[in-house]
Structures are given as C-alpha cells and as structure tokens.
Design a protein around this motif. Structure first.
Motif, PDB file in Angstrom:
ATOM      1  N   MET A  36       0.844  -1.177   0.000  1.00  0.00           N
ATOM      2  CA  MET A  36       0.000   0.000   0.000  1.00  0.00           C
ATOM      3  C   MET A  36       0.885   1.234   0.000  1.00  0.00           C
ATOM      4  O   MET A  36       1.843   1.310   0.730  1.00  0.00           O
ATOM      5  N   ASN A  37       0.536   2.179  -0.834  1.00  0.00           N
ATOM      6  CA  ASN A  37       1.292   3.421  -0.861  1.00  0.00           C
ATOM      7  C   ASN A  37       0.326   4.604  -0.759  1.00  0.00           C
ATOM      8  O   ASN A  37      -0.887   4.426  -0.715  1.00  0.00           O
ATOM      9  N   THR A  38       0.892   5.787  -0.722  1.00  0.00           N
ATOM     10  CA  THR A  38       0.046   6.965  -0.538  1.00  0.00           C
ATOM     11  C   THR A  38      -0.884   7.195  -1.723  1.00  0.00           C
ATOM     12  O   THR A  38      -1.988   7.703  -1.543  1.00  0.00           O
ATOM     13  N   GLU A  39      -0.463   6.801  -2.911  1.00  0.00           N
ATOM     14  CA  GLU A  39      -1.333   6.970  -4.082  1.00  0.00           C
ATOM     15  C   GLU A  39      -2.580   6.099  -3.956  1.00  0.00           C
ATOM     16  O   GLU A  39      -3.683   6.540  -4.271  1.00  0.00           O
ATOM     17  N   LYS A  40      -2.407   4.861  -3.505  1.00  0.00           N
ATOM     18  CA  LYS A  40      -3.549   3.963  -3.302  1.00  0.00           C
ATOM     19  C   LYS A  40      -4.444   4.526  -2.199  1.00  0.00           C
ATOM     20  O   LYS A  40      -5.675   4.505  -2.316  1.00  0.00           O
ATOM     21  N   PHE A  41      -3.827   5.035  -1.144  1.00  0.00           N
ATOM     22  CA  PHE A  41      -4.590   5.639  -0.054  1.00  0.00           C
ATOM     23  C   PHE A  41      -5.443   6.795  -0.576  1.00  0.00           C
ATOM     24  O   PHE A  41      -6.646   6.869  -0.326  1.00  0.00           O
ATOM     25  N   LYS A  42      -4.820   7.702  -1.321  1.00  0.00           N
ATOM     26  CA  LYS A  42      -5.550   8.852  -1.861  1.00  0.00           C
ATOM     27  C   LYS A  42      -6.658   8.405  -2.806  1.00  0.00           C
ATOM     28  O   LYS A  42      -7.761   8.963  -2.791  1.00  0.00           O
ATOM     29  N   SER A  43      -6.363   7.407  -3.628  1.00  0.00           N
ATOM     30  CA  SER A  43      -7.361   6.890  -4.559  1.00  0.00           C
ATOM     31  C   SER A  43      -8.543   6.284  -3.813  1.00  0.00           C
ATOM     32  O   SER A  43      -9.701   6.559  -4.132  1.00  0.00           O
ATOM     33  N   ASP A  44      -8.252   5.443  -2.813  1.00  0.00           N
ATOM     34  CA  ASP A  44      -9.320   4.820  -2.025  1.00  0.00           C
ATOM     35  C   ASP A  44     -10.161   5.877  -1.323  1.00  0.00           C
ATOM     36  O   ASP A  44     -11.396   5.815  -1.325  1.00  0.00           O
ATOM     37  N   LEU A  45      -9.503   6.852  -0.715  1.00  0.00           N
ATOM     38  CA  LEU A  45     -10.221   7.896  -0.002  1.00  0.00           C
ATOM     39  C   LEU A  45     -11.072   8.727  -0.965  1.00  0.00           C
ATOM     40  O   LEU A  45     -12.237   9.010  -0.689  1.00  0.00           O
ATOM     41  N   ILE A  52     -10.774   4.343   6.562  1.00  0.00           N
ATOM     42  CA  ILE A  52      -9.585   4.744   5.813  1.00  0.00           C
ATOM     43  C   ILE A  52      -8.836   5.847   6.568  1.00  0.00           C
ATOM     44  O   ILE A  52      -7.617   5.803   6.710  1.00  0.00           O
ATOM     45  N   LEU A  53      -9.570   6.844   7.064  1.00  0.00           N
ATOM     46  CA  LEU A  53      -8.926   7.955   7.771  1.00  0.00           C
ATOM     47  C   LEU A  53      -8.278   7.522   9.078  1.00  0.00           C
ATOM     48  O   LEU A  53      -7.340   8.169   9.541  1.00  0.00           O
ATOM     49  N   SER A  59       1.774   1.414   5.711  1.00  0.00           N
ATOM     50  CA  SER A  59       0.590   0.903   5.040  1.00  0.00           C
ATOM     51  C   SER A  59      -0.644   1.240   5.856  1.00  0.00           C
ATOM     52  O   SER A  59      -0.661   1.034   7.061  1.00  0.00           O
ATOM     53  N   PRO A  60      -1.696   1.726   5.211  1.00  0.00           N
ATOM     54  CA  PRO A  60      -2.900   2.027   5.969  1.00  0.00           C
ATOM     55  C   PRO A  60      -3.681   0.777   6.346  1.00  0.00           C
ATOM     56  O   PRO A  60      -4.584   0.834   7.151  1.00  0.00           O
ATOM     57  N   TYR A  61      -3.347  -0.343   5.757  1.00  0.00           N
ATOM     58  CA  TYR A  61      -4.084  -1.570   5.994  1.00  0.00           C
ATOM     59  C   TYR A  61      -3.111  -2.693   6.330  1.00  0.00           C
ATOM     60  O   TYR A  61      -2.037  -2.770   5.774  1.00  0.00           O
ATOM     61  N   THR A  62      -3.503  -3.560   7.240  1.00  0.00           N
ATOM     62  CA  THR A  62      -2.651  -4.684   7.574  1.00  0.00           C
ATOM     63  C   THR A  62      -2.629  -5.657   6.403  1.00  0.00           C
ATOM     64  O   THR A  62      -3.526  -5.650   5.558  1.00  0.00           O
ATOM     65  N   GLU A  63      -1.608  -6.491   6.350  1.00  0.00           N
ATOM     66  CA  GLU A  63      -1.540  -7.480   5.279  1.00  0.00           C
ATOM     67  C   GLU A  63      -2.746  -8.397   5.326  1.00  0.00           C
ATOM     68  O   GLU A  63      -3.232  -8.845   4.286  1.00  0.00           O
ATOM     69  N   GLU A  78      -5.749  -7.615   6.116  1.00  0.00           N
ATOM     70  CA  GLU A  78      -6.932  -6.950   5.589  1.00  0.00           C
ATOM     71  C   GLU A  78      -6.854  -6.767   4.080  1.00  0.00           C
ATOM     72  O   GLU A  78      -7.850  -6.908   3.388  1.00  0.00           O
ATOM     73  N   GLN A  79      -5.663  -6.397   3.575  1.00  0.00           N
ATOM     74  CA  GLN A  79      -5.501  -6.133   2.144  1.00  0.00           C
ATOM     75  C   GLN A  79      -6.749  -5.422   1.617  1.00  0.00           C
ATOM     76  O   GLN A  79      -7.518  -5.950   0.844  1.00  0.00           O
ATOM     77  N   PHE A  80      -6.921  -4.216   2.068  1.00  0.00           N
ATOM     78  CA  PHE A  80      -8.126  -3.447   1.786  1.00  0.00           C
ATOM     79  C   PHE A  80      -8.486  -3.479   0.310  1.00  0.00           C
ATOM     80  O   PHE A  80      -7.673  -3.195  -0.552  1.00  0.00           O
ATOM     81  N   ASP A  81      -9.705  -3.847   0.047  1.00  0.00           N
ATOM     82  CA  ASP A  81     -10.246  -3.859  -1.304  1.00  0.00           C
ATOM     83  C   ASP A  81     -11.524  -3.035  -1.264  1.00  0.00           C
ATOM     84  O   ASP A  81     -12.527  -3.460  -0.699  1.00  0.00           O
ATOM     85  N   LEU A  82     -11.489  -1.852  -1.849  1.00  0.00           N
ATOM     86  CA  LEU A  82     -12.604  -0.920  -1.775  1.00  0.00           C
ATOM     87  C   LEU A  82     -13.872  -1.529  -2.350  1.00  0.00           C
ATOM     88  O   LEU A  82     -14.959  -1.348  -1.820  1.00  0.00           O
ATOM     89  N   THR A  83     -13.749  -2.302  -3.415  1.00  0.00           N
ATOM     90  CA  THR A  83     -14.913  -2.917  -4.035  1.00  0.00           C
ATOM     91  C   THR A  83     -15.598  -3.860  -3.060  1.00  0.00           C
ATOM     92  O   THR A  83     -16.811  -3.824  -2.890  1.00  0.00           O
ATOM     93  N   LYS A  84     -14.820  -4.694  -2.386  1.00  0.00           N
ATOM     94  CA  LYS A  84     -15.396  -5.621  -1.410  1.00  0.00           C
ATOM     95  C   LYS A  84     -15.969  -4.856  -0.224  1.00  0.00           C
ATOM     96  O   LYS A  84     -17.016  -5.207   0.293  1.00  0.00           O
TER      97      LYS A  84
END
Length: 93
Positions: free
Chosen positions: A1-10, A55-56, A74-78, A80-86
């Motif tokens: 997870m990187n900041t770009e994914k974080f910004k995209s998810d948010l 997310i915040l 990483s904003p999410y633990t391994e 969790e592997q956050f998946d916004l769709t799920k």
C-alpha cells in the motif's frame, strides 16, 4: 500500500459518500423519508461514512509532526488487504 492507493481509495469513497448523501437528501426533499428506498439510501450512506472513517483511521494518515503530510506506513494490515470494491459490498455494522 502506498500513498497513491490511499488517496485513490479515499477519493473514491468520498465520491460514494457524496452520492449516497445526495440520494438521502433527494428522498427528504421529495417527502419520501420512509419505506424500503429510504432504508436502502440510509444504509448506503452509513456504509460509505464508515468506510471513509476506516480509511482515515489507518496508519498512513498524517501523525503529529509529519512534515510532508504522509508517511510510508501501510494504511491496511496485510491480513486486511483493503479492497474498496469488497468493502462497499459489505453490510454496514
């Protein structure tokens, strides 16, 4: 997870929250704050709100003293592997 994914998810989740809130307000303005459509709209808004806050509350959010506004955690633990769709498909708690 990187900041770009974080910004995209948010960003994506904030758009969903805005759409859900708009749907609720349209029902209110139409005098239809009852029934199945109302309950579905409230559930959609509640779920989006919870995901935004989830997310915040993640570790990637700037902490006190952060200079550049983001850190490399990483904003999410391994696990969790956050998946916004799920996440959007899960019922709200």
């Amino acid at each position: 997870m990187n900041t770009e994914k974080f910004k995209s998810d948010l960003g994506q989740t904030c758009l969903e929250l805005d759409a859900a809130t708009t749907q609720v307000m349209e029902l209110v303005n139409a005098g239809k704050a009852f029934g199945a459509a109302w309950h579905a709209a409230i559930e959609r808004e509640r779920k989006a709100y919870q995901i935004v806050h989830w997310i915040l509350d993640s570790p990637i959010v700037p902490k006190m003293g952060a200079v550049d506004g983001f850190n490399d955690l990483s904003p999410y633990t391994e696990a969790e592997q956050f998946d916004l769709t799920k996440a959007m498909d899960r019922p709200a708690a």
